[in-house]
Design a protein around this motif. Structure first.
Motif, PDB file in Angstrom:
ATOM      1  N   PRO A 111      -7.844  -7.230  11.775  1.00 19.81           N
ATOM      2  CA  PRO A 111      -7.685  -5.519  11.763  1.00 19.81           C
ATOM      3  C   PRO A 111      -6.979  -5.299  10.674  1.00 19.81           C
ATOM      4  N   LYS A 112      -7.063  -3.766  10.399  1.00 22.24           N
ATOM      5  CA  LYS A 112      -6.982  -3.146   9.356  1.00 22.24           C
ATOM      6  C   LYS A 112      -5.227  -3.230   9.269  1.00 22.24           C
ATOM      7  N   ALA A 113      -4.859  -3.109   8.046  1.00 20.85           N
ATOM      8  CA  ALA A 113      -3.244  -2.871   7.742  1.00 20.85           C
ATOM      9  C   ALA A 113      -2.875  -2.772   6.739  1.00 20.85           C
ATOM     10  N   LEU A 114      -1.772  -1.779   6.558  1.00 21.56           N
ATOM     11  CA  LEU A 114      -1.276  -1.784   5.422  1.00 21.56           C
ATOM     12  C   LEU A 114      -0.454  -2.458   4.766  1.00 21.56           C
ATOM     13  N   SER A 115      -0.675  -2.705   3.537  1.00 20.00           N
ATOM     14  CA  SER A 115       0.261  -2.884   2.551  1.00 20.00           C
ATOM     15  C   SER A 115       1.562  -2.394   3.290  1.00 20.00           C
ATOM     16  N   VAL A 116       2.742  -3.693   2.337  1.00 19.98           N
ATOM     17  CA  VAL A 116       4.057  -3.372   2.756  1.00 19.98           C
ATOM     18  C   VAL A 116       4.286  -1.708   2.176  1.00 19.98           C
ATOM     19  N   ASP A 117       4.491  -2.187   1.308  1.00 21.17           N
ATOM     20  CA  ASP A 117       4.643  -0.916   0.046  1.00 21.17           C
ATOM     21  C   ASP A 117       3.631   1.026   0.638  1.00 21.17           C
ATOM     22  N   ASP A 118       2.428   0.119   1.059  1.00 20.58           N
ATOM     23  CA  ASP A 118       2.005   1.678   1.942  1.00 20.58           C
ATOM     24  C   ASP A 118       2.620   2.114   2.393  1.00 20.58           C
ATOM     25  N   ALA A 119       2.926   1.026   3.397  1.00 22.78           N
ATOM     26  CA  ALA A 119       3.782   1.658   5.043  1.00 22.78           C
ATOM     27  C   ALA A 119       5.127   2.315   4.669  1.00 22.78           C
ATOM     28  N   HIS A 249      -4.330   5.204  10.966  1.00 20.59           N
ATOM     29  CA  HIS A 249      -3.941   5.701  12.743  1.00 20.59           C
ATOM     30  C   HIS A 249      -3.268   4.929  13.366  1.00 20.59           C
ATOM     31  N   PRO A 250      -2.941   5.056  14.089  1.00 22.79           N
ATOM     32  CA  PRO A 250      -2.228   4.697  15.465  1.00 22.79           C
ATOM     33  C   PRO A 250      -1.746   2.551  15.398  1.00 22.79           C
ATOM     34  N   HIS A 251      -3.049   2.382  16.084  1.00 24.70           N
ATOM     35  CA  HIS A 251      -3.100   1.001  15.730  1.00 24.70           C
ATOM     36  C   HIS A 251      -2.990   0.147  14.612  1.00 24.70           C
ATOM     37  N   MET A 252      -3.154   0.852  13.527  1.00 24.27           N
ATOM     38  CA  MET A 252      -3.233   0.292  11.766  1.00 24.27           C
ATOM     39  C   MET A 252      -1.861   0.198  11.982  1.00 24.27           C
ATOM     40  N   LEU A 253      -0.749   1.330  12.648  1.00 26.70           N
ATOM     41  CA  LEU A 253       0.520   0.690  11.919  1.00 26.70           C
ATOM     42  C   LEU A 253       1.095   0.062  13.125  1.00 26.70           C
ATOM     43  N   ARG A 254       0.336  -0.541  13.855  1.00 21.61           N
ATOM     44  CA  ARG A 254       0.424  -1.328  14.613  1.00 21.61           C
ATOM     45  C   ARG A 254       0.978  -3.022  14.368  1.00 21.61           C
ATOM     46  N   HIS A 255      -0.995  -2.984  14.146  1.00 20.08           N
ATOM     47  CA  HIS A 255      -1.256  -3.930  13.212  1.00 20.08           C
ATOM     48  C   HIS A 255       0.029  -4.341  11.802  1.00 20.08           C
ATOM     49  N   ALA A 258       2.994  -5.592  12.935  1.00 22.47           N
ATOM     50  CA  ALA A 258       3.153  -7.232  13.661  1.00 22.47           C
ATOM     51  C   ALA A 258       2.694  -8.407  12.051  1.00 22.47           C
ATOM     52  N   SER A 259       1.706  -7.623  10.682  1.00 24.82           N
ATOM     53  CA  SER A 259       1.311  -8.622  10.008  1.00 24.82           C
ATOM     54  C   SER A 259       3.290  -8.265   8.972  1.00 24.82           C
ATOM     55  N   HIS A 260       3.479  -7.445   8.826  1.00 26.08           N
ATOM     56  CA  HIS A 260       4.413  -7.592   8.258  1.00 26.08           C
ATOM     57  C   HIS A 260       6.280  -7.957   9.063  1.00 26.08           C
ATOM     58  N   VAL A 261       6.079  -8.109  10.401  1.00 32.79           N
ATOM     59  CA  VAL A 261       7.049  -9.015  10.705  1.00 32.79           C
ATOM     60  C   VAL A 261       6.777 -10.474  10.769  1.00 32.79           C
ATOM     61  N   LEU A 262       5.940 -10.708  10.943  1.00 29.03           N
ATOM     62  CA  LEU A 262       5.395 -12.612  10.708  1.00 29.03           C
ATOM     63  C   LEU A 262       4.847 -12.572   9.716  1.00 29.03           C
ATOM     64  N   GLN A 263       4.517 -12.227   8.532  1.00 32.98           N
ATOM     65  CA  GLN A 263       5.558 -12.403   7.118  1.00 32.98           C
ATOM     66  C   GLN A 263       6.574 -12.798   6.385  1.00 32.98           C
ATOM     67  N   TYR A 286      -2.931 -12.380  13.849  1.00 30.52           N
ATOM     68  CA  TYR A 286      -2.280 -12.255  12.197  1.00 30.52           C
ATOM     69  C   TYR A 286      -1.679 -12.931  11.886  1.00 30.52           C
ATOM     70  N   THR A 287      -2.480 -14.491  11.863  1.00 38.03           N
ATOM     71  CA  THR A 287      -1.351 -15.284  11.209  1.00 38.03           C
ATOM     72  C   THR A 287      -2.844 -14.942   9.800  1.00 38.03           C
ATOM     73  N   ARG A 288      -3.566 -14.862  10.538  1.00 40.24           N
ATOM     74  CA  ARG A 288      -4.985 -14.142   9.331  1.00 40.24           C
ATOM     75  C   ARG A 288      -5.049 -13.499   8.908  1.00 40.24           C
ATOM     76  N   LEU A 289      -4.496 -12.363   9.106  1.00 40.48           N
ATOM     77  CA  LEU A 289      -3.362 -11.841   7.658  1.00 40.48           C
ATOM     78  C   LEU A 289      -2.733 -11.668   6.690  1.00 40.48           C
ATOM     79  N   ASP A 290      -1.761 -12.745   7.541  1.00 43.17           N
ATOM     80  CA  ASP A 290      -0.539 -13.124   7.000  1.00 43.17           C
ATOM     81  C   ASP A 290      -1.584 -14.038   5.354  1.00 43.17           C
TER      82      ASP A 290
END
Length: 308
Positions: A111-119, A249-255, A258-263, A286-290
């Motif tokens: 899933p596409k996720a923004l970097s922390v800085d971009d978010a 898009h909305p699901h990108m913010l959801r991803h 999840a990614s940033h909380v897991l990180q 999300y472990t793969r994103l991490d």
């Protein structure tokens, strides 16, 4: 053997071209698939009429090991399966050696996720010349999607306050969002300080732009509940104005949530609960994103990882 096999392939191609009236391009693709079958059979020194299930499985493994994608292998197998089905109707084979063979599963894209800085840049963006009513609403939408990891359907179902008919609502005093998720399952997620501040600001302005009573938390100018499609459009426009390279898009913010909380926490179970996943296997993506995040940090920082 080679001449007989080639003859069978030619007859089948003529069949699909004349009797089935397939497009010329489709026939050409079939021909390429069957050429691959001929080559494999010749290498294994087995006539096409004596190919067994084990042969086909070995050839699939070889194609996969050679780097061919699961989707590409599936298309080839479809061509081979049709050829042997025709041979069966012609009485040349008693069983289809391709019938129960499946291609390797296609890896699901991350899933596409923004970097922390971009978010953070997106969440803190404010359009100075925008309508204050719309700006307050859209800012609160972003804070809830990114700050709580809500699905867009859960967001549009929120009411401004709890009631007997409410699907979901925000409790500002407790700092909680009560949402109705997939499978009509309810869950409660914490709402952060920034999101609460944005929601208070939006609720202060919300009533001034409405015509009539509307329980929905997020509404349009005419007082109707915002649709998921409208939120998609507003986020896309807002992300472009905020200077992000990728439309949000909305699901990108959801991803991203999840990614940033897991990180930060490494707590997969907690992320599962926050997202409302019934199965932790769904959350494990999300472990793969991490890991991607860690791998990039390693490549950039470790002296033994840098390549000249």
């Amino acid at each position: 053997m080679q001449a007989e096999d080639a003859g069978l392939v030619e007859r089948y191609l003529e069949h699909v071209r004349v009797e089935k009236r397939l497009a010329q391009r489709t026939v050409e693709l079939y021909a390429l698939d069957l050429q691959k079958l001929l080559e494999n059979a010749q290498t294994a020194a087995v006539p096409l009429l004596r190919v067994q299930n084990a042969h086909v499985r070995r050839w699939v493994a070889q194609m996969h090991g050679g780097g061919r994608s699961g989707r590409g292998i599936a298309l080839i197998l479809s061509g081979w399966r049709g050829f042997y089905a025709w041979l069966g109707r012609e009485g040349r084979v008693t069983s289809n050696p391709v019938q129960d063979v499946r291609a390797p599963k296609v890896a699901k894209p991350l899933p596409k996720a923004l970097s922390v800085d971009d978010a953070v840049q997106f969440a803190e963006f404010s359009e100075d010349e925008a309508d204050p009513w719309l700006e307050a609403r859209d800012a609160a939408i972003v804070e809830l999607l990114y700050g709580c990891g809500l699905r867009v359907g859960e967001l549009v179902g929120l009411d401004a306050q709890a009631s007997g008919s409410a699907k979901g609502w925000i409790d500002l005093q407790a700092g909680e969002a009560h949402v109705l998720g997939k499978g009509s399952k309810r869950r409660t997620v914490p709402v952060g300080r920034k999101a609460i501040a944005s929601l208070r600001h939006w609720l202060d302005l919300r009533g001034g732009g409405l015509k009539g009573e509307q329980p929905a938390l997020f509404v349009g100018r005419h007082g109707s509940r915002l649709s998921a499609q409208a939120i998609w459009q507003r986020l896309k426009q807002r992300s472009l104005k905020a200077g992000l390279a990728t439309p949000v898009h909305p699901h990108m913010l959801r991803h991203s949530f999840a990614s940033h909380v897991l990180q930060s926490s490494g707590d997969l179970r907690a992320v599962q609960e926050l997202l409302g996943h019934a199965n932790i296997g769904t959350t494990q993506v999300y472990t793969r994103l991490d890991f991607q995040h860690l791998a990039k940090a390693y490549d950039a920082a470790h002296p033994r990882a840098k390549r000249k």
